[in-house]
Design an enzyme around this catalytic site. Structure first.
Site, short mmCIF file in Angstrom:
data_model
loop_
_atom_site.label_atom_id
_atom_site.label_comp_id
_atom_site.label_asym_id
_atom_site.label_seq_id
_atom_site.Cartn_x
_atom_site.Cartn_y
_atom_site.Cartn_z
N GLY A 1 -11.66 1.42 -16.99
CA GLY A 1 -10.39 2.04 -17.33
C GLY A 1 -9.31 1.07 -17.76
O GLY A 1 -9.55 0.11 -18.51
N ASP B 1 -13.11 -4.84 -1.74
CA ASP B 1 -12.76 -3.48 -1.36
C ASP B 1 -11.30 -3.47 -0.92
O ASP B 1 -10.94 -4.16 0.04
CB ASP B 1 -13.66 -3.02 -0.21
N TYR C 1 -1.22 11.13 -3.32
CA TYR C 1 -1.17 10.18 -4.43
C TYR C 1 0.27 10.00 -4.92
O TYR C 1 0.73 8.86 -5.12
CB TYR C 1 -2.06 10.69 -5.56
N LYS D 1 2.39 6.48 -4.87
CA LYS D 1 2.88 5.85 -6.10
C LYS D 1 4.41 5.79 -6.14
O LYS D 1 4.99 4.88 -6.73
CB LYS D 1 2.33 6.58 -7.32
#
Length: 249
Positions: free
Chosen positions: A18, A61, A153, A157
């Site tokens: 991505g 990770d 989320y 953010k």
């Protein structure tokens, strides 16, 4: 334009695919030494093969605090310095807020907030000691305007945006610039469900004034500029890249 990135050392998280992969490849093309970190070792190795010897793959990770905290030191051990950090790795669990397990929130905050904080702190210490550097955090338009079914989320953010502003103010005098990217809809795995459904895609595009989903390459130039010395007086800013969606009434 010469971004003055030749031989700069840049750590990119979420580099296996991505937006992270696209940015890492452009940085390498600009002559930077890129350390790409992600969980997917196979995808990272493929990325490194495409990087003409300028991308080093490091399996990591973002939920492992000890591993994350040591990444910047590992970069400095390999290259002698760290000039820029792109905090791009993230998770975006969807679901109804009333039904969401608190464990989902804990993992979301661990990856999207705690990991960038640990990386910025560790990398920033090296940057301050060497006279400066740049940190770019990748948030989302949901961090600017909350979105239903993405409450965890959106919250994480939003925290990234505030973190960027506060840290930028604290480290400006140290010549460490801290900025934020808030992408909208891009053709990445995060949008796979939308991209594979004609009906969902039609409805998603209808909300974007530009009338389309963006290609990752359209975020790359701005990201590389913010990671370069040319952005030396730009700090504490959040750049929304969404085809006008957030500004639509």
């Amino acid at each position: 334009m010469d971004l003055r990135l030749r031989d700069a050392v840049v750590l990119v998280t979420g580099a296996s695919r991505g937006l992270g992969a696209a940015i890492a490849l452009r940085l390498a093309a600009e002559g930077a030494h890129v350390v790409g970190a992600a969980r997917s070792k196979d995808a990272l190795d493929e990325l490194a093969e495409r990087g003409d010897g300028r991308i080093t793959a490091v399996e990591a990770d973002m939920r492992d605090e000890d591993a994350v905290a040591g990444l910047a030191d590992e970069v400095v051990a390999r290259h002698g310095r760290i000039d820029a950090l792109l905090n791009n790795a993230g998770v975006a669990p969807a679901g109804r807020f009333a039904d969401q397990d608190p464990a989902v929130w804990k993992e979301t905050m661990a990856v999207n907030v705690i990991a960038p904080m640990l990386l910025a702190r560790a990398a920033g210490r090296h940057m301050i000691a060497q006279g400066g550097g740049r940190i770019v955090n990748v948030a989302s338009t949901t961090g600017v305007r909350g979105k239903p079914h993405l409450v965890a989320y959106s919250t994480s953010k939003g925290a990234v945006v505030r973190f960027t502003e506060a840290l930028a103010a604290e480290w400006a005098a140290k010549n460490v610039q801290v900025n934020c990217l808030a992408p909208g809809a891009f053709r990445t795995d995060a949008q796979r469900a939308v991209l594979e459904s004609p009906d969902l895609l039609r409805r998603r595009v209808a909300r974007i004034p530009a009338g389309r989903i963006a290609d990752p390459a359209e975020l790359v130039p701005l990201a590389c500029l913010l990671l370069s010395p040319l952005s030396s007086f730009t700090t504490g800013a959040t750049f929304v890249v969404d085809g006008g969606e957030s500004g639509k009434l």
